[in-house]
Design a protein around this motif. Structure first.
Motif, PDB file in Angstrom:
ATOM      1  N   ASN A 240       3.060 -52.667  21.110  1.00 48.22           N
ATOM      2  CA  ASN A 240       2.033 -51.239  21.495  1.00 48.22           C
ATOM      3  C   ASN A 240       2.055 -50.435  20.369  1.00 48.22           C
ATOM      4  O   ASN A 240       2.985 -50.015  19.640  1.00 48.22           O
ATOM      5  CB  ASN A 240       3.198 -50.598  22.300  1.00 48.22           C
ATOM      6  N   VAL A 241       0.888 -50.081  19.882  1.00 48.80           N
ATOM      7  CA  VAL A 241       0.420 -49.179  18.837  1.00 48.80           C
ATOM      8  C   VAL A 241       0.678 -47.882  19.366  1.00 48.80           C
ATOM      9  O   VAL A 241      -0.008 -47.282  19.764  1.00 48.80           O
ATOM     10  CB  VAL A 241      -0.842 -49.616  18.264  1.00 48.80           C
ATOM     11  N   ARG A 242       1.605 -47.027  18.598  1.00 52.66           N
ATOM     12  CA  ARG A 242       1.696 -45.611  18.614  1.00 52.66           C
ATOM     13  C   ARG A 242       0.813 -44.794  17.711  1.00 52.66           C
ATOM     14  O   ARG A 242       1.273 -45.058  16.526  1.00 52.66           O
ATOM     15  CB  ARG A 242       3.328 -45.259  18.349  1.00 52.66           C
ATOM     16  N   ILE A 243      -0.085 -44.163  18.244  1.00 53.45           N
ATOM     17  CA  ILE A 243      -0.968 -43.395  17.606  1.00 53.45           C
ATOM     18  C   ILE A 243      -0.858 -42.011  17.481  1.00 53.45           C
ATOM     19  O   ILE A 243      -0.612 -41.259  18.411  1.00 53.45           O
ATOM     20  CB  ILE A 243      -2.279 -43.643  18.171  1.00 53.45           C
ATOM     21  N   ALA A 244      -1.130 -41.333  16.156  1.00 55.75           N
ATOM     22  CA  ALA A 244      -1.148 -39.973  16.128  1.00 55.75           C
ATOM     23  C   ALA A 244      -2.744 -39.656  15.553  1.00 55.75           C
ATOM     24  O   ALA A 244      -3.231 -40.408  14.619  1.00 55.75           O
ATOM     25  CB  ALA A 244      -0.439 -39.496  14.927  1.00 55.75           C
ATOM     26  N   ILE A 245      -3.224 -38.837  16.489  1.00 52.22           N
ATOM     27  CA  ILE A 245      -4.843 -38.477  15.971  1.00 52.22           C
ATOM     28  C   ILE A 245      -4.764 -37.073  15.365  1.00 52.22           C
ATOM     29  O   ILE A 245      -4.311 -36.162  16.040  1.00 52.22           O
ATOM     30  CB  ILE A 245      -5.532 -38.498  17.342  1.00 52.22           C
ATOM     31  N   ILE A 246      -5.431 -37.146  13.984  1.00 51.86           N
ATOM     32  CA  ILE A 246      -5.168 -35.885  13.601  1.00 51.86           C
ATOM     33  C   ILE A 246      -6.835 -35.319  13.236  1.00 51.86           C
ATOM     34  O   ILE A 246      -7.582 -36.058  12.884  1.00 51.86           O
ATOM     35  CB  ILE A 246      -4.753 -35.952  12.156  1.00 51.86           C
ATOM     36  N   GLY A 247      -7.325 -34.102  13.650  1.00 49.90           N
ATOM     37  CA  GLY A 247      -8.532 -33.842  13.822  1.00 49.90           C
ATOM     38  C   GLY A 247      -9.173 -34.094  15.097  1.00 49.90           C
ATOM     39  O   GLY A 247      -9.494 -35.354  15.791  1.00 49.90           O
ATOM     40  N   LEU A 248      -9.471 -33.062  16.038  1.00 51.98           N
ATOM     41  CA  LEU A 248      -9.666 -33.363  17.487  1.00 51.98           C
ATOM     42  C   LEU A 248     -11.134 -32.694  17.558  1.00 51.98           C
ATOM     43  O   LEU A 248     -11.454 -32.133  19.098  1.00 51.98           O
ATOM     44  CB  LEU A 248      -8.830 -32.826  18.305  1.00 51.98           C
ATOM     45  N   GLY A 249     -12.130 -32.640  16.554  1.00 52.67           N
ATOM     46  CA  GLY A 249     -13.488 -31.917  16.856  1.00 52.67           C
ATOM     47  C   GLY A 249     -14.397 -33.114  17.535  1.00 52.67           C
ATOM     48  O   GLY A 249     -14.003 -33.775  18.418  1.00 52.67           O
TER      49      GLY A 249
ATOM     50  N   ASP B  42       8.230 -42.712  14.680  1.00 53.61           N
ATOM     51  CA  ASP B  42       7.780 -43.186  15.925  1.00 53.61           C
ATOM     52  C   ASP B  42       6.349 -43.401  16.237  1.00 53.61           C
ATOM     53  O   ASP B  42       6.019 -43.264  17.148  1.00 53.61           O
ATOM     54  CB  ASP B  42       8.561 -42.566  16.909  1.00 53.61           C
ATOM     55  N   ILE B  43       5.703 -43.496  14.984  1.00 55.35           N
ATOM     56  CA  ILE B  43       4.441 -43.612  14.649  1.00 55.35           C
ATOM     57  C   ILE B  43       4.054 -44.825  14.066  1.00 55.35           C
ATOM     58  O   ILE B  43       4.615 -45.107  12.888  1.00 55.35           O
ATOM     59  CB  ILE B  43       3.527 -42.378  14.059  1.00 55.35           C
ATOM     60  N   ASP B  44       2.818 -45.665  14.357  1.00 56.52           N
ATOM     61  CA  ASP B  44       2.364 -46.775  13.673  1.00 56.52           C
ATOM     62  C   ASP B  44       1.448 -46.594  13.003  1.00 56.52           C
ATOM     63  O   ASP B  44       0.958 -47.007  11.894  1.00 56.52           O
ATOM     64  CB  ASP B  44       2.361 -48.085  14.777  1.00 56.52           C
ATOM     65  N   LEU B  45       0.270 -45.885  13.711  1.00 59.53           N
ATOM     66  CA  LEU B  45      -1.002 -45.629  13.214  1.00 59.53           C
ATOM     67  C   LEU B  45      -1.404 -44.285  13.239  1.00 59.53           C
ATOM     68  O   LEU B  45      -1.392 -43.486  14.178  1.00 59.53           O
ATOM     69  CB  LEU B  45      -2.045 -46.465  14.089  1.00 59.53           C
ATOM     70  N   VAL B  46      -1.995 -43.880  12.025  1.00 60.87           N
ATOM     71  CA  VAL B  46      -2.423 -42.377  11.787  1.00 60.87           C
ATOM     72  C   VAL B  46      -4.010 -42.361  11.782  1.00 60.87           C
ATOM     73  O   VAL B  46      -4.508 -43.177  10.853  1.00 60.87           O
ATOM     74  CB  VAL B  46      -1.809 -41.860  10.517  1.00 60.87           C
ATOM     75  N   TYR B  47      -4.537 -41.630  12.801  1.00 61.17           N
ATOM     76  CA  TYR B  47      -6.220 -42.125  13.179  1.00 61.17           C
ATOM     77  C   TYR B  47      -6.821 -40.545  12.719  1.00 61.17           C
ATOM     78  O   TYR B  47      -6.427 -39.704  13.441  1.00 61.17           O
ATOM     79  CB  TYR B  47      -6.163 -42.191  14.525  1.00 61.17           C
TER      80      TYR B  47
ATOM     81  N   GLU C  78       2.332 -43.845   2.261  1.00 63.82           N
ATOM     82  CA  GLU C  78       3.404 -43.820   1.710  1.00 63.82           C
ATOM     83  C   GLU C  78       4.651 -43.807   2.547  1.00 63.82           C
ATOM     84  O   GLU C  78       5.563 -44.010   2.349  1.00 63.82           O
ATOM     85  CB  GLU C  78       3.337 -42.478   0.837  1.00 63.82           C
ATOM     86  N   LYS C  79       4.431 -43.149   3.870  1.00 60.20           N
ATOM     87  CA  LYS C  79       5.374 -42.940   4.809  1.00 60.20           C
ATOM     88  C   LYS C  79       5.510 -44.261   5.716  1.00 60.20           C
ATOM     89  O   LYS C  79       6.308 -44.113   6.799  1.00 60.20           O
ATOM     90  CB  LYS C  79       5.312 -41.654   5.646  1.00 60.20           C
ATOM     91  N   GLY C  80       4.805 -45.131   5.459  1.00 58.71           N
ATOM     92  CA  GLY C  80       4.981 -46.640   6.075  1.00 58.71           C
ATOM     93  C   GLY C  80       4.005 -46.508   7.586  1.00 58.71           C
ATOM     94  O   GLY C  80       4.194 -47.635   8.038  1.00 58.71           O
ATOM     95  N   LYS C  81       3.141 -45.705   7.435  1.00 53.92           N
ATOM     96  CA  LYS C  81       1.992 -45.975   8.599  1.00 53.92           C
ATOM     97  C   LYS C  81       0.776 -46.723   8.115  1.00 53.92           C
ATOM     98  O   LYS C  81       0.228 -46.632   6.944  1.00 53.92           O
ATOM     99  CB  LYS C  81       1.886 -44.538   9.214  1.00 53.92           C
ATOM    100  N   HIS C  82       0.131 -47.212   8.906  1.00 50.33           N
ATOM    101  CA  HIS C  82      -1.257 -47.769   8.970  1.00 50.33           C
ATOM    102  C   HIS C  82      -2.056 -46.477   9.040  1.00 50.33           C
ATOM    103  O   HIS C  82      -1.681 -45.579   9.809  1.00 50.33           O
ATOM    104  CB  HIS C  82      -1.534 -48.773   9.852  1.00 50.33           C
ATOM    105  N   ALA C  83      -3.287 -46.527   8.358  1.00 48.95           N
ATOM    106  CA  ALA C  83      -4.026 -45.490   8.236  1.00 48.95           C
ATOM    107  C   ALA C  83      -5.416 -45.890   8.594  1.00 48.95           C
ATOM    108  O   ALA C  83      -6.035 -46.956   8.457  1.00 48.95           O
ATOM    109  CB  ALA C  83      -4.184 -44.846   6.795  1.00 48.95           C
ATOM    110  N   ALA C  84      -6.215 -45.256   9.722  1.00 44.69           N
ATOM    111  CA  ALA C  84      -7.543 -45.485   9.972  1.00 44.69           C
ATOM    112  C   ALA C  84      -8.218 -44.041   9.833  1.00 44.69           C
ATOM    113  O   ALA C  84      -7.855 -42.923  10.298  1.00 44.69           O
ATOM    114  CB  ALA C  84      -7.627 -45.942  11.492  1.00 44.69           C
ATOM    115  N   ILE C  85      -9.304 -44.006   9.088  1.00 42.11           N
ATOM    116  CA  ILE C  85     -10.036 -43.009   8.603  1.00 42.11           C
ATOM    117  C   ILE C  85     -11.397 -42.925   8.949  1.00 42.11           C
ATOM    118  O   ILE C  85     -12.016 -43.897   8.794  1.00 42.11           O
ATOM    119  CB  ILE C  85      -9.680 -42.680   7.141  1.00 42.11           C
TER     120      ILE C  85
END
Length: 459
Positions: A57-66, A127-132, A149-156
């Motif tokens: 289960n991929v735990r996601i943080a979404i940064i930028g909500l425009g 507790d986050i796997d992917l930063v979106y 650098e903090k161990g997360k996968h990144a989607a940009i």
């Protein structure tokens, strides 16, 4: 008679020698401007077809909500093997809107962040796997680098970086941390592009020797809108920068069809732009000839054209125009030794032995169905229902989560992100030097020869 011809013949000989000398002088190519390729730091290895441990289960943080971020919240909520755990935007109203979207989709509320540097706190969570990342362009690379650098996968979101320094930082950080870094190039997943990728990989076009892509989209009304782009960030780029600011929508699909850094690589480019006309013309008509908007300086030329040469002697053309009143086009075109495909302004397929004539509408439809990409067959109908540019955005998100769930290499890797985004600084460099040729660094540092085709992996 010869004595009368002799002056003529001598003159002709001198003229011929002069022409030949001039031709030889002109034929001597300019040495492309060199852009350094730094050596790979000790202990790092390439991440070609990188595999990471599967995440159920991929735990996601979404940064930028425009504009892009709110769509991601909705689409990712349709994927049951992913959970949005954090939402971040400097506009609290956008965070509230995103939370409302989660509630509407029957999902639990995510933790909210509204501080300008709260993205760092998010990356530091365990507790986050992917930063979106869906912020304005300037924050794409910094957030992705810190996340890895903090161990997360990144989607940009696109472009992944604006400078050569940040392109290399993305590559080095991904190699050092062994984390995925995917630029979210949605156009690779549009239905026609995926079908023609399948055709290319099955040899229908023969050897693809030339391809074209573009982003032609009149954005003038949105650039001047007070709300659409936060703090007018895109307008500022058009005012302050030159070159191709947004190359990846056109470049991504053709780069995969041509196996870039999977058997071939982009080696050099030449770029030129028209002068700027459209922004000033629009501003005069909308705000008045004496308005600050009309008198402002907009450095970015209207039509930008880039020609790329590959290591195997093939060419690519990429165009960018967001300030001219013309129909939308991504001008997806593939030209091979056995066939041809074009998407804009109308779809065309043509193949030997009758490639001089395009297939009829019915024959083209049959062929597109026959060569529908297996991923589209699997998820295409649901993608159309979910939406996001007709469904391609959902296919992109679905594939990202699917690969993370199953520990598979991502469809797009960090080298794609760097190669496609490096056109932003390199086209600027070319234009500043009179449209001189510029060498494109090998971001894989030799690893582009390890595999010979693009693979969208399945378990």
């Amino acid at each position: 008679m010869f004595k009368y011809l002799k002056p003529f013949l001598v003159g002709l000989l001198v003229l011929t020698l002069g022409i030949n000398a001039g031709a030889q002088k002109q034929a001597t190519p300019k040495i492309p401007l060199a852009v350094p390729t730094p050596p790979r730091p000790a202990g790092q290895q390439d991440v070609i077809e990188l595999r990471c441990p599967p995440i159920a289960n991929v735990r996601i943080a979404i940064i930028g909500l425009g504009n892009r971020g709110i769509g991601a919240v909705e689409r990712l909520s349709f994927i049951n093997t992913a959970t949005i755990v954090a939402l971040c935007d400097v506009n609290p109203e956008y965070v509230t809107r995103a939370q409302d979207e989660l509630k509407k989709m029957g999902k639990p509320a995510a933790e909210s962040y509204t501080g300008a540097t709260d993205w760092r706190k998010i990356c530091e969570r365990n507790d986050i796997d992917l930063v979106y990342v869906c912020t304005h362009w300037d924050l794409h690379a910094p957030i992705a680098i810190y996340a890895m650098e903090k161990g997360k996968h990144a989607a940009i979101e696109v472009p992944a970086a604006l400078t050569m320094e940040d392109c290399w930082k993305l590559v080095n950080t991904a190699e050092k941390t062994r984390r995925h870094c995917m630029m979210l190039e949605n156009c690779n997943y549009d239905f026609f592009e995926m079908a023609t990728l399948n055709m290319a990989q099955k040899g229908l076009f023969g050897e693809i020797i030339h391809a074209e892509g573009a982003y032609i989209h009149d954005l003038r009304s949105l650039n001047f809108d007070d709300k659409y782009y936060w703090n007018h960030w895109r307008l500022k780029h058009n005012a302050e920068e030159i070159g191709n600011l947004y190359p990846t929508h056109g470049l991504g699909p053709i780069a995969h069809a041509m196996n870039i850094h999977r058997g071939d690589r982009m080696e050099s480019l030449v770029c030129m732009s028209t002068d700027q006309f459209g922004m000033t013309e629009y501003a005069k008509e909308k705000f008045g000839a004496n308005s600050p908007e009309a008198k402002a300086v907009y450095k970015h030329g209207d039509m930008n054209t880039t020609i790329i040469k590959t290591a195997k002697g093939k060419t690519m053309m990429i165009q960018h125009d967001v300030t001219s009143p013309r129909p939308y086009s991504r001008h997806h075109l593939l030209s091979g030794t056995k066939g041809f495909a074009q998407k804009y302004p109308s779809q065309i397929l043509a193949f030997e032995p009758n490639a001089h004539t395009a297939l009829s509408d019915s024959d083209r439809a049959k062929m597109l169905k026959e060569y529908e990409h297996p991923i589209v067959t699997e998820i295409g109908e649901k993608a159309k229902q979910v939406g996001g540019h007709g469904g391609m955005d959902f296919i992109m998100d679905y594939r990202l989560i699917y690969c993370l769930n199953n520990g598979l290499p991502l469809d797009q890797d960090v080298y794609d992100a760097a190669e496609w985004s490096c056109l932003v600084p390199l086209t600027k460099l070319s234009i500043k030097n009179g449209s001189s040729a510029v060498k494109i660094p090998d971001f894989t540092r030799g690893a582009w020869k390890k595999v010979n085709t693009v693979t969208y992996f399945k378990k």
